[in-house]
Write a protein that holds these residues in place. Sequence first.
Motif, PDB file in Angstrom:
ATOM      1  N   GLY A 110       0.808  -1.216   0.000  1.00 21.93           N
ATOM      2  CA  GLY A 110       0.000   0.000   0.000  1.00 21.93           C
ATOM      3  C   GLY A 110       0.838   1.261   0.000  1.00 21.93           C
ATOM      4  N   GLN A 111       0.272   2.302   0.616  1.00 17.52           N
ATOM      5  CA  GLN A 111       0.910   3.618   0.611  1.00 17.52           C
ATOM      6  C   GLN A 111       1.750   3.841   1.871  1.00 17.52           C
ATOM      7  N   ARG A 112       2.538   2.860   2.256  1.00 14.30           N
ATOM      8  CA  ARG A 112       3.408   3.027   3.415  1.00 14.30           C
ATOM      9  C   ARG A 112       4.611   3.872   3.044  1.00 14.30           C
ATOM     10  N   ASP A 113       5.088   4.660   3.983  1.00  9.87           N
ATOM     11  CA  ASP A 113       6.270   5.481   3.740  1.00  9.87           C
ATOM     12  C   ASP A 113       7.444   4.572   3.370  1.00  9.87           C
ATOM     13  N   PRO A 114       8.216   4.919   2.349  1.00 15.03           N
ATOM     14  CA  PRO A 114       9.270   4.011   1.868  1.00 15.03           C
ATOM     15  C   PRO A 114      10.489   3.917   2.770  1.00 15.03           C
ATOM     16  N   ARG A 115      10.605   4.761   3.761  1.00 15.43           N
ATOM     17  CA  ARG A 115      11.770   4.675   4.647  1.00 15.43           C
ATOM     18  C   ARG A 115      11.712   3.382   5.456  1.00 15.43           C
ATOM     19  N   GLY A 116      12.859   2.748   5.609  1.00 16.77           N
ATOM     20  CA  GLY A 116      12.905   1.516   6.380  1.00 16.77           C
ATOM     21  C   GLY A 116      13.944   0.557   5.827  1.00 16.77           C
TER      22      GLY A 116
END
Length: 690
Positions: A110-116
């Motif tokens: 989905g639209q999760r923040d790409p940081r990680g």
Amino acid sequence: MLAFSAMMSFLFVRGLDEQLVLGSSAQVWVSESDDSASGAQVARAIAAFSDDHGVAVARELPDVKNPDGLRHLYLASGNPNSDAASWLNDGYPAFSRHVTTDVHPIVEIGQRDPRGFYYVFGSPRAADALVAELADLGLRASVQHPLAYSELALLFSGDDLLWSFWVVALAAVTMTGAGVLLSAKTYGVLRLQGKSFMGLLARDLKQLAMFWSLAAGTVAAAVLVFLGLYNGLAWLGLFALVAACLAGMLVLLVLAAHAAALGLTFKVEVLRALKGELPARAAFVSAYLVRVPAVLLALGFAMDVTLASQHVMARQDNQDTYATAGDAVTIRLNGSWGGDSRTVVTHVGRWLRQADAAGEIIVAGRKDLQNVSSNTRLPQGEMLIVNETFLGKQSVLDLKGRRYSPLPRNRGADSVRLVIPESLVRHASDIRATIPDVFGRLEPDVRRRLKVETLQAKGGQRVFGYNSGDRSPNGAYTPDDDRSLVRDPVLVVVPNGSNFLTNDAYTTFATQDGIVFPDPGDVLKPLAANEHGLQTYVAAVNPVGQNAALRLREAVNDFRLLLFNLIAAVAVLLITGVGVCMIHSRKHAQAVFAQHISGWRFIATHRFILAVEGLLAAFLAWWVPIQVWQQNRDLEELTSQGIPAPFPPVQITALDLGAIAGLVTVEFCAVLLALAMFHRRIVKEGAADT
């Protein structure tokens, strides 16, 4: 050695599996973004990259409701024949039972923040290409190789298991040397028959080969059965590699010890060796070169065990208190924000202030009293920065035994209540002067409006802080201390949603488990709806009670490991004690018999050994008290110069004294009993010869 290596490998790989996703060739950490690409765009780009390069790429995310027990892996499988690609159908082969990993197609992220964190399964060179691909999307990333051999070795060197390895290595070397020296007569006979040093060493290894084959087969079968039942033989190759490395190092150590002990037997003439005589001086020195470190290790482990047992008991006692928190949760922020932290502070702090004003959160921030201000010298203690809702949940009594109640929102909006326990009343003015510094950088008009109402609390109270304080500034405490119940804290009570708490303070307290949501729905609902962009900044929620149970489990595991180390160190003490007595008795057998029939007392006959062991026992008994005295004296010198104490005065508990007394008893009595046994044997054999 084989059984220990298997056990250490199991604990190490289990811990590794709980920290990382196994099987990857590289890990890519995305820490910054210019927000030019959405989460869905990044997911599509990764899927295309995976297909183009024939590698699998996965994004790891913690579960929102159970971050310590469940993680999600969103996978793009570029090579359908790879092991990682099979996880989409067969599931992740978890080594540990403590953490569950659910695998999903990357399109479901989905639209999760790409940081990680992203894992690359395949060629390590693909990780660098992925970093370049992400850079084109406005993401800044770096490559790590946590499962490389060098990184695994570095990780093990910083693990508590390393102490277990060294103490078992010491025990193995000691037992090996003792076994060789006990066969001194046999080696004397073989030397008389013309056997050389290398010939005897080859003979010993040949005899050991059969036993080692049986032992290796038995241990391997037991390990396979256990792992088959525990995790279905998941990651057997990695487990075997770690176990083989540990066993290999131990084998090299014991081979060296065997050769060294065998070399000692060659320092005695053949005829004297036939009587079992040993090179007393060299063997004696060698025994004490092992015995003295064993004494220090045993003493250190004994003190650690007593402290660890106190931590376990304290956490067990506090479990009932955590039960009163019900379903309350804290939040875990996204740790991959390597860019402008002010963005996180602004968004998260603003949201928490609104939740505080609505009465949805409990603020339970902590500060070390001595470190509140650099301009004012304060005694040791803790300060809790709380809101009015906290007083509604926790009982704090005044001097007359009446409970302080939360104030209505329309009262005291421009003031904070400073509640000082009886034991710190004489420092009330100094504590009051530090209050503006407690809140950090306040706006000038807010600082000017700040009013402080000083109140007193009944002494001896323990206030529940909703966490063990391990994430808060520790001051004079260690992270292992359970400070869930804070004795006689200084309370700074701030109106709900007040500007006295800055956005930075709200965010800081959140990272320290100091922001509590009694109703999980108050955080889960806005998180699911992505209000205030929370999905970008909040990774998960932690149930307060579950977090305490996890800390208890970790404390119990630490206690067990330390107890194992202590038992192994005591075993080395016993073995070396018997070895010293054996060396002494074989060297002085004739003198001992002559002195016995001449009427010498046991103590006079063995005065040298008893004197040496008496000195060792005295050292063992007084080492810790002397260290405590020295630390407390250094502490007094610091405080006399106006420097805040870095640690509280050290005290020796009855449990510590009991552990020291037990070690002294084991150390000296073992030697005394072994010496009496060898003395009796010498007298009996001498009488039979005459």
